[in-house]
Each structure stands twice: as structure tokens, then as C-alpha cells.
Design a protein around this motif. Structure first.
Motif, PDB file in Angstrom:
ATOM      1  N   VAL A  48      -9.462  13.764  -4.574  1.00  0.00           N
ATOM      2  CA  VAL A  48      -8.697  13.966  -3.569  1.00  0.00           C
ATOM      3  C   VAL A  48      -9.202  13.624  -2.243  1.00  0.00           C
ATOM      4  O   VAL A  48      -8.797  12.847  -1.355  1.00  0.00           O
ATOM      5  N   GLU A  49     -10.646  13.776  -2.114  1.00  0.00           N
ATOM      6  CA  GLU A  49     -11.309  13.151  -0.953  1.00  0.00           C
ATOM      7  C   GLU A  49     -11.250  11.509  -0.920  1.00  0.00           C
ATOM      8  O   GLU A  49     -11.326  10.753   0.265  1.00  0.00           O
ATOM      9  N   LYS A  50     -11.220  10.933  -2.037  1.00  0.00           N
ATOM     10  CA  LYS A  50     -11.263   9.573  -2.100  1.00  0.00           C
ATOM     11  C   LYS A  50      -9.735   9.045  -1.614  1.00  0.00           C
ATOM     12  O   LYS A  50      -9.800   7.804  -0.740  1.00  0.00           O
ATOM     13  N   ILE A  51      -8.802   9.708  -2.031  1.00  0.00           N
ATOM     14  CA  ILE A  51      -7.565   9.450  -1.529  1.00  0.00           C
ATOM     15  C   ILE A  51      -7.423   9.457  -0.051  1.00  0.00           C
ATOM     16  O   ILE A  51      -6.769   8.592   0.718  1.00  0.00           O
ATOM     17  N   ILE A  54      -8.980   6.370   1.568  1.00  0.00           N
ATOM     18  CA  ILE A  54      -8.183   5.100   1.503  1.00  0.00           C
ATOM     19  C   ILE A  54      -7.242   5.339   2.602  1.00  0.00           C
ATOM     20  O   ILE A  54      -6.934   4.429   3.123  1.00  0.00           O
ATOM     21  N   LYS A  55      -6.807   6.623   2.924  1.00  0.00           N
ATOM     22  CA  LYS A  55      -5.558   6.687   3.905  1.00  0.00           C
ATOM     23  C   LYS A  55      -6.127   6.717   5.266  1.00  0.00           C
ATOM     24  O   LYS A  55      -5.503   6.975   6.063  1.00  0.00           O
ATOM     25  N   GLN A  56      -7.655   7.105   5.181  1.00  0.00           N
ATOM     26  CA  GLN A  56      -8.273   7.396   6.539  1.00  0.00           C
ATOM     27  C   GLN A  56      -7.679   8.611   7.094  1.00  0.00           C
ATOM     28  O   GLN A  56      -7.467   8.742   8.360  1.00  0.00           O
ATOM     29  N   ALA A 142       0.362  10.829  -1.997  1.00  0.00           N
ATOM     30  CA  ALA A 142       0.046  10.377  -0.837  1.00  0.00           C
ATOM     31  C   ALA A 142       0.952   8.827  -0.855  1.00  0.00           C
ATOM     32  O   ALA A 142       0.557   8.123  -1.889  1.00  0.00           O
ATOM     33  N   SER A 143       1.419   8.584   0.522  1.00  0.00           N
ATOM     34  CA  SER A 143       2.042   7.061   0.539  1.00  0.00           C
ATOM     35  C   SER A 143       0.947   6.113   0.574  1.00  0.00           C
ATOM     36  O   SER A 143      -0.387   6.582   0.860  1.00  0.00           O
ATOM     37  N   LEU A 144       1.363   5.026  -0.031  1.00  0.00           N
ATOM     38  CA  LEU A 144       0.186   3.840   0.116  1.00  0.00           C
ATOM     39  C   LEU A 144       0.247   3.298   1.647  1.00  0.00           C
ATOM     40  O   LEU A 144       1.231   3.095   2.274  1.00  0.00           O
TER      41      LEU A 144
END
Length: 202
Positions: A48-51, A54-56, A142-144
Motif C-alpha cells: 500500500v505504501e509503495k503504491i 508511485i502516486k506521490q 489507484a489510478s496510474l
């Protein structure tokens, strides 16, 4: 890794492989009935933290939603809702909608927002539903990030762009470009937050 999964008859062997990756804390890019999403197992905090990295975004402020398999699955993660709301969900799901509902205690702490709400979806997409059914719980959605349409519609380009940050790009064909319609069901009346792919005339 780019995995081609059949959009109408997802191969059980490939779905098992995707689920194993999720259970081990992996991150996937996968198709829905709207746009491709970034996903992980909701119980894997590091994923979850990594996503969010990625999305900042901060996990507590991130507008992340859960992809559920069916209405009974969905109702575990939302507090008990009025019959009218349940009827509404039954009418519109599966489909290109995200419903914002009061979160239940089943929502992992890392994902509990200050407002104590959660966005829940049941996409009309056989691959996404096969993954959540095999996992037995929702996947985070989450959206890309991406500026060009190809960045989030073409699995091969997503593999080029995000291959180092995700474990599997699930190729279910070219994705859509319009996100889901978001409806807030937490107030006295239903409120349209974002008009997306789903028609809304309530």
C-alpha cells in the motif's frame, strides 16, 4: 512481467499466479471496466505504501478505492447501510461506478481516512473479479500516473513505464480512458463527485 490474461475466460493458472504475487506483497497493474489500475492486497502495508509512493500521495489522504468481488464482499468493508443505499448499489453494480460509503472496522488502519469513508467498486470486468474472488478480499485500486493516453491504456507501454516498480502488468487488452463515476453516499442525499464512464441520473 507482462501476463496476457483472456478478458472473457481468465486462465485459472494465471489468476493463481497473480494472487500469489499479491499475497507476497506484490503490486500489479490490472484492467477494470474503465481504466487500468494499480493494485495490491489491502492487507499488505508495504505494498500500500509503495503504491502511494508511485502516486506521490499520503496513504491517509490518497483517494484509493477497493475493488470488491460482489455485494456481500463490499458490505464487509462498509458500515451497515440503509436499505435504499443497498438497493442503489444492487442496481448499479457491477459497473463503472465508485461508491463512497462509511468505512467499517475491516478497513486496514493504514487506509482509514480522516473522514472514515471508503470508495468501493465492483467492476464489470472478469479479470478483476477473478482476481478478487481468488484472493478472497478486495484489492486496492489507484489510478496510474501518466500524461499520454497510451500511458494508461496500452499494457505494453505500461510495462515499459512501470515494469521496474510493479511485479506484474496484467494484459487484458487495451484499456478505457474514462474513469469511474464517483457517488458519495455518506450524506443525507447522494452526491455526484465525478461524472465518469457510468450514467448517473438519480
Amino acid at each position: 512481467m507482462l501476463l496476457s490474461v483472456h478478458p472473457d475466460n481468465p486462465q485459472p493458472r494465471l489468476i493463481s499466479r497473480i494472487v500469489e504475487t499479491l499475497e507476497q506483497g506484490g503490486i500489479i497493474i490490472y484492467p477494470t471496466d474503465t481504466i487500468y489500475g494499480l493494485g495490491c492486497d489491502i492487507l499488505q502495508h508495504k505494498a500500500v505504501e509503495k503504491i502511494c509512493r508511485i502516486k506521490q500521495v499520503d496513504p491517509k489522504k490518497a483517494q484509493l478505492s477497493f475493488i470488491c468481488n460482489d455485494l456481500s464482499h463490499l458490505s464487509e468493508y462498509a458500515k451497515q447501510m440503509p436499505t435504499s443505499t443497498f438497493r442503489l448499489l444492487k442496481e448499479y453494480l457491477p459497473g463503472p461506478y465508485t461508491f463512497i460509503l462509511p468505512a467499517s472496522k475491516m478497513v486496514p488502519k493504514i487506509l482509514q481516512s480522516k473522514k472514515d469513508t471508503i470508495g468501493l467498486r465492483i467492476p464489470d470486468n472478469r479479470i478483476a473479479l477473478a482476481i478478487t474472488a481468488a484472493l478472497g478480499r478486495p484489492i486496492l485500486s489507484a489510478s496510474l500516473p501518466g500524461d499520454m493516453v497510451e500511458d494508461y491504456t496500452d499494457p505494453e507501454i505500461m510495462q515499459e513505464n512501470f515494469g521496474n516498480e510493479v511485479d506484474i502488468v496484467v494484459d487484458g487488452g487495451i484499456g478505457g480512458i474514462t474513469p469511474s463515476t464517483i457517488i458519495d453516499c455518506t450524506g443525507p442525499s447522494y452526491e455526484l463527485i465525478r461524472q465518469g464512464a457510468g450514467e448517473w441520473n438519480e
